[in-house]
Each structure stands twice: as structure tokens, then as C-alpha cells.
Design a protein around this motif. Structure first.
Motif, short mmCIF file in Angstrom:
data_model
loop_
_atom_site.label_atom_id
_atom_site.label_comp_id
_atom_site.label_asym_id
_atom_site.label_seq_id
_atom_site.Cartn_x
_atom_site.Cartn_y
_atom_site.Cartn_z
N PRO A 9 0.83 -1.21 0.00
CA PRO A 9 0.00 0.00 0.00
C PRO A 9 0.87 1.26 0.00
N TYR A 10 0.52 2.17 -0.90
CA TYR A 10 1.25 3.44 -1.04
C TYR A 10 0.21 4.54 -1.15
N ASP A 11 0.25 5.50 -0.23
CA ASP A 11 -0.81 6.50 -0.08
C ASP A 11 -0.96 7.45 -1.26
N SER A 25 7.00 2.68 3.48
CA SER A 25 5.79 1.93 3.15
C SER A 25 6.00 0.43 3.36
N ILE A 26 7.15 -0.08 2.94
CA ILE A 26 7.44 -1.51 3.12
C ILE A 26 7.59 -1.84 4.60
N SER A 27 8.28 -0.99 5.34
CA SER A 27 8.44 -1.20 6.79
C SER A 27 7.09 -1.20 7.49
N ARG A 28 6.23 -0.25 7.14
CA ARG A 28 4.90 -0.15 7.74
C ARG A 28 4.07 -1.40 7.40
N TYR A 29 4.13 -1.84 6.14
CA TYR A 29 3.40 -3.03 5.71
C TYR A 29 3.85 -4.24 6.53
N CYS A 30 5.15 -4.41 6.69
CA CYS A 30 5.68 -5.55 7.44
C CYS A 30 5.27 -5.48 8.90
N GLU A 31 5.36 -4.31 9.49
CA GLU A 31 4.99 -4.13 10.89
C GLU A 31 3.51 -4.46 11.11
N GLU A 32 2.64 -3.98 10.23
CA GLU A 32 1.20 -4.22 10.35
C GLU A 32 0.85 -5.70 10.17
N GLY A 34 2.99 -8.26 10.97
CA GLY A 34 3.81 -9.09 11.86
C GLY A 34 4.99 -9.76 11.17
N LEU A 35 5.56 -9.08 10.17
CA LEU A 35 6.69 -9.61 9.42
C LEU A 35 7.95 -8.84 9.77
N SER A 36 9.10 -9.49 9.68
CA SER A 36 10.36 -8.79 9.88
C SER A 36 10.92 -8.40 8.52
N CYS A 37 11.58 -7.26 8.44
CA CYS A 37 12.18 -6.86 7.16
C CYS A 37 13.51 -6.16 7.40
N THR A 38 14.43 -6.42 6.46
CA THR A 38 15.75 -5.82 6.47
C THR A 38 16.06 -5.40 5.04
N PHE A 39 16.46 -4.16 4.86
CA PHE A 39 16.79 -3.67 3.53
C PHE A 39 18.23 -4.04 3.20
N ILE A 40 18.40 -4.78 2.12
CA ILE A 40 19.72 -5.25 1.69
C ILE A 40 20.38 -4.18 0.83
N SER A 41 19.60 -3.55 -0.02
CA SER A 41 20.08 -2.46 -0.86
C SER A 41 18.88 -1.57 -1.19
N VAL A 45 14.93 -6.14 -0.53
CA VAL A 45 14.56 -6.25 0.88
C VAL A 45 14.41 -7.72 1.23
N GLU A 46 14.74 -8.05 2.47
CA GLU A 46 14.53 -9.40 2.97
C GLU A 46 13.35 -9.35 3.93
N ILE A 47 12.30 -10.12 3.61
CA ILE A 47 11.10 -10.16 4.44
C ILE A 47 10.94 -11.59 4.94
N ASP A 48 10.98 -11.74 6.27
CA ASP A 48 10.90 -13.06 6.91
C ASP A 48 11.83 -14.08 6.26
N GLY A 49 13.06 -13.67 6.00
CA GLY A 49 14.08 -14.57 5.50
C GLY A 49 14.09 -14.80 4.00
N LYS A 50 13.17 -14.17 3.26
CA LYS A 50 13.14 -14.32 1.80
C LYS A 50 13.50 -13.00 1.14
N ALA A 51 14.31 -13.09 0.10
CA ALA A 51 14.75 -11.88 -0.61
C ALA A 51 13.71 -11.48 -1.66
N TYR A 52 13.43 -10.18 -1.72
CA TYR A 52 12.48 -9.62 -2.67
C TYR A 52 13.13 -8.45 -3.42
N LYS A 53 12.85 -8.36 -4.69
CA LYS A 53 13.25 -7.23 -5.53
C LYS A 53 12.17 -6.17 -5.37
N ILE A 54 12.57 -4.90 -5.19
CA ILE A 54 11.62 -3.80 -5.04
C ILE A 54 11.44 -3.12 -6.38
#
Length: 73
Positions: A9-11, A25-32, A34-41, A45-54
Motif C-alpha cells: 500500500p502506497y498513499d 511503506s514496506i516497513s509499515r506493511y511488514c509491521e502491520e 507481523g513480518l520482519s524486514c531488512t533492507f539489503i540495498s 529487501v529481505e522479508i521473513d528470510g526471503k529476498a524480494y526485488k523492489i
């Protein structure tokens, strides 16, 4: 074969999302959800241990609105 992808979701869909808006937006989505996220570049982004292309761009079928999409790598 098929990789999981989802739109975050993007306002303000009429304006291209900046890097900081994208990360917020990605951090807020994950927080809402219950997911963990870490930005690799800036475009990964890594969300719950899986890498995603943004992807920041037009949402298909949205009549020109911008969106943020995460696609599993």
C-alpha cells in the motif's frame, strides 16, 4: 516457475515514490502484518528470510497510478 509478488500500500499514487517513501511503506506493511524486514540495498529487501526485488512504477490496470511491488527473487 511462479514467484510470489505483492503490491505494498502506497498513499500517494499520483506521485512516483521516493526511496525513503518506499522503505517507509514496506516497513509499515511488514509491521502491520507481523513480518520482519531488512533492507539489503536500495532495490532489495529481505522479508521473513526471503529476498524480494523492489519495483517502483505503474500498477497494471491502475490508470496511471504509481505503486510499490515486491517480487520474490
Amino acid at each position: 516457475m511462479f514467484k510470489k509478488s505483492f503490491w505494498v500500500p502506497y498513499d500517494n499514487g499520483s506521485v512516483y515514490p521516493s526511496l525513503s517513501e518506499t522503505m517507509d511503506s514496506i516497513s509499515r506493511y511488514c509491521e502491520e502484518n507481523g513480518l520482519s524486514c531488512t533492507f539489503i540495498s536500495d532495490d532489495e529487501v529481505e522479508i521473513d528470510g526471503k529476498a524480494y526485488k523492489i519495483y517502483r512504477g505503474y500498477e497494471n490496470g491502475s490508470r496511471g497510478n504509481y505503486g510499490i511491488k515486491c517480487k520474490e527473487k
